[in-house]
Every structure is written in structure tokens, then in C-alpha cells.
Design an enzyme around this catalytic site. Structure first.
Site: not given
Length: 172
Positions: A49, A92
Site C-alpha cells: 500500500d 493504491e
């Protein structure tokens, strides 16, 4: 040709050119089935992430956010080579399956990716935008009923990495 294009649209994330979540999940289930057929063996599941991605979008705009995603995807793919499978599984968030890898192998890979993103800031004109990534790792084995279990474990490790300060690797 049209059929091939439709197949690509259905399996590839347009932004990063990595497998999309749906296709990645098919690949991780295939890897689990291979492990279960052999009744031995393992694979490492890694969740990535990008840290403070919302701030990048809010500060620099979505076009730079998109470039950030492509930049990270290219680093991830270059580091991975042909040794595993990477996919974009959320905004993301990215995931990787490393067949035959244990926690030590996966941690070494994760640290290489983490270091590469730190060493390769995103260029925006004459500015360099520093990027970091948090990473969670779990091992998938024949005892897992589905790929969701090790994916959940790696996700839990990822959130622990976020809670403990970001830009770090945590194992489940």
C-alpha cells in the site's frame, strides 16, 4: 483481434498494465490449487500500500497520482521479473504471489521493493516527490481453504505496518 482486446480489458488494469483484482484472484486460486494438489509447498502473499497516497492526489492532483501508481507498478514488476505474479487489487493497493517462497524469501523481496521506491522518487518537473510503501506478508499453504485466508493474513500484516509507522514490512 477483437476477442484478444476484450480479454485484455477484462484482465488487465488499464492504469498500471498489471493484472486487475479479478484476474489476480484467479491466479492466486490457481497457485493454491497447485500447492494443495502437491500436498506440500508454500507461496508467499504480499500486500503493498503506497503511503499517504491521498495526500499525493490532494496536493499534486490526480494526474500525478496516476503517474505515481504507474511508477510503483513499474518498480514492482522490474523487481519481480518472472518469479511471481503481481496485481493491482485496489486504489493504491497491490498484491504479489511468490510461488515456493517462505517468509524469509518474501521479506527479502519486500525489502528490495521498499528500498527501490525510496531510492526512486517520482520526478515532477525539477521536484522529486518522495514515496514510501507499507508491506504485509503471509504464507499460503495446503491447509488454506481458499486464497482469501492468506490474503486476509497479509492484509492484516499490512495494516500493522501502517499502524507501526508506515514504510515498513510486517509478517503474519
Amino acid at each position: 483481434r477483437i476477442e484478444a482486446e476484450l480479454q485484455e480489458f477484462a484482465t488487465i488494469d488499464f492504469m498500471t498494465q498489471l493484472p486487475n483484482r479479478r484476474h489476480f484472484m484467479i491466479q492466486i486460486e490457481t497457485e493454491l490449487a497447485r500447492i494443495q494438489r502437491a500436498k506440500e509447498g508454500i507461496a508467499a502473499i504480499l500486500m503493498f500500500d503506497l503511503d499517504h497516497f491521498k495526500l499525493i492526489n490532494d496536493t499534486w492532483g490526480h494526474a500525478l497520482g496516476d503517474r505515481t501508481l504507474r511508477h510503483f507498478a513499474s518498480i514492482l514488476q522490474a523487481e519481480l521479473g518472472t518469479q511471481g505474479i503481481a496485481g493491482r487489487v485496489g486504489g493504491e493497493e497491490f498484491a504479489v504471489v511468490l510461488p515456493h517462497a517462505d517468509l524469509a524469501d518474501a521479506r527479502a523481496f519486500a525489502e528490495r521493493v521498499r528500498q527501490r521506491i525510496v531510492e526512486a522518487p517520482l520526478a515532477e518537473g525539477d521536484r522529486r516527490i518522495a514515496l514510501t510503501v507499507s508491506i504485509g506478508i503471509a504464507v499460503m499453504n495446503a491447509a488454506d481453504a481458499s486464497a482469501d485466508a492468506p490474503l486476509s493474513r497479509s492484509d492484516a500484516a499490512l495494516y500493522r505496518a501502517k499502524e507501526r509507522g508506515r514504510n515498513r514490512v510486517e509478517c503474519h
